[in-house]
Scaffold this active site. Sequence first.
Site, mmCIF file in Angstrom:
data_model
loop_
_atom_site.group_PDB
_atom_site.id
_atom_site.type_symbol
_atom_site.label_atom_id
_atom_site.label_comp_id
_atom_site.label_asym_id
_atom_site.label_seq_id
_atom_site.Cartn_x
_atom_site.Cartn_y
_atom_site.Cartn_z
ATOM 1 N N HIS A 161 36.555 35.124 35.254
ATOM 2 C CA HIS A 161 35.105 34.929 35.292
ATOM 3 C C HIS A 161 34.461 35.708 34.150
ATOM 4 C CE1 HIS A 161 35.396 33.769 39.780
ATOM 5 N NE2 HIS A 161 35.258 32.690 39.031
ATOM 6 N N GLU A 203 32.214 39.152 34.392
ATOM 7 C CA GLU A 203 32.772 40.319 35.074
ATOM 8 C C GLU A 203 33.451 41.232 34.057
ATOM 9 O OE1 GLU A 203 35.084 38.342 38.141
ATOM 10 O OE2 GLU A 203 33.296 37.294 38.866
ATOM 11 N N ARG A 230 29.485 32.535 34.179
ATOM 12 C CA ARG A 230 30.673 32.751 35.016
ATOM 13 C C ARG A 230 31.862 31.855 34.642
ATOM 14 N NH1 ARG A 230 32.158 33.768 40.657
ATOM 15 N NH2 ARG A 230 33.239 32.013 41.606
ATOM 16 N N HIS A 237 38.791 40.958 39.141
ATOM 17 C CA HIS A 237 37.447 40.390 39.169
ATOM 18 C C HIS A 237 36.461 41.527 39.448
ATOM 19 C CE1 HIS A 237 38.156 35.895 39.488
ATOM 20 N NE2 HIS A 237 39.387 36.347 39.641
ATOM 21 N N GLU A 272 38.658 43.026 43.457
ATOM 22 C CA GLU A 272 37.254 43.028 43.047
ATOM 23 C C GLU A 272 36.927 44.471 42.699
ATOM 24 O OE1 GLU A 272 35.164 40.362 42.883
ATOM 25 O OE2 GLU A 272 36.605 38.920 43.692
HETATM 26 O O1 0X9 Z 1 34.296 33.769 44.109
HETATM 27 C C1 0X9 Z 1 35.294 34.180 43.529
HETATM 28 O O2 0X9 Z 1 35.971 33.502 42.777
HETATM 29 C C2 0X9 Z 1 35.740 35.581 43.774
HETATM 30 N N1 0X9 Z 1 34.645 36.497 43.770
HETATM 31 S S1 0X9 Z 1 33.831 36.740 42.395
HETATM 32 O O3 0X9 Z 1 32.627 37.527 42.692
HETATM 33 N N2 0X9 Z 1 34.724 37.609 41.408
HETATM 34 O O4 0X9 Z 1 33.542 35.499 41.793
HETATM 35 C C3 0X9 Z 1 36.377 35.451 45.141
HETATM 36 C C4 0X9 Z 1 37.192 36.524 45.551
HETATM 37 C C5 0X9 Z 1 38.211 36.762 44.559
HETATM 38 N N3 0X9 Z 1 39.369 36.860 45.246
HETATM 39 C C6 0X9 Z 1 40.465 37.137 44.612
HETATM 40 N N4 0X9 Z 1 40.398 37.581 43.384
HETATM 41 N N5 0X9 Z 1 41.533 36.938 45.276
HETATM 42 ZN ZN ZN Z 2 35.313 36.751 39.703
#
Ligand code: 0X9
Ligand code: ZN
Length: 308
Positions: A65, A68, A123, A195, A270
């Site tokens: 993303h 981030e 994003r 992330h 995260e």
């Molecule tokens: O929505 C997403 O893709 C992730 N959150 S984010 O705020 N970084 O966009 C979901 C959770 C991420 N989960 C893993 N990395 N497993």
């Molecule tokens: Zn993310």
Amino acid sequence: ETIVGKYATYRETLHWMLELSKRYPNITQVGDIGTTEEGRQVTLIKIGKPQPFFKPIVWIDGAIHAREWISPATVTYIIDKLLKGYNSDFAITDFIDYIDWYILPIANPDGYVYSHEQDRLWRKNRATINGSDCRGVDLNRNWGSHWGELDIASSGEPCNLNYRGPYADSELEVKAIQRVIQNIQESLKVYITLHSYTQKFLMRWSHSKTTAPDHSESERIAYIATDAIEAVHGTSYSVGIAPDVLYAYSGGSPDWMKEKGGATYSFGIELRDSGRHGFLLPADQIIPTGEEIWAGIEQIGEEVLIKY
Ligand code: 0X9
Ligand code: ZN
């Protein structure tokens, strides 16, 4: 000159990786694994001493993303730590002698550049979509693991932040990674994707409220890692599966890595913070984040050394 501790651009990051491959030619290899729609290289650094025996692989990626930024900055910190520790730190020397580290600091170059130059909160990638004026596919919704099965936090609408793409594995960045994984499946033991934000240590699955078969072992390692993380600066990371501690979503890279990529352990982290600054994490938190996440990676590395 180092980029560790700053929010480096895509170009600076590539330049730095190439310098490292010259400075540490015996234990690093830098190579392009794919090209984006806008013509940028997806560049991987492999760290490991070539050996005549089997070496397990740990994969770490960042910036799936774009916005981030703490993610690639933390990946950079990890690379630096590994290379500087070789032949000076016993544990790190073992990590490089006995493990191959496949590290991809910027998995989404087009989006990352766009977040630097046009829209800080971008994003997705920057793919053009047939029949839409909107651009970009969410690279954590595009993977062919329960792709499109859930409409929760995954959208079929190109203008949506969570657009999953026209079909599973449609994106060049996803394909680039999958091509590499296909060749290392037997050796891939751990997948870690960074992330931000909310300080969570996530296990499988993300698409369903069920856990993966060897969940208790993943959980044991997750707690060892998050205890080590917390011991550094007191930052707490909650451990769980996304549907319990975040939200359910399908088509994410960690689920694919466990379901189809051969990874025994597949963790999504995260990073900082818990919401005060969110994606706009001040740069003075890059080093502290790197320090604590490194402590977690060290624990995972030790587990790999013991097991394989
Ligand atoms: O929505 C997403 O893709 C992730 N959150 S984010 O705020 N970084 O966009 C979901 C959770 C991420 N989960 C893993 N990395 N497993
Ligand atoms: Zn993310």
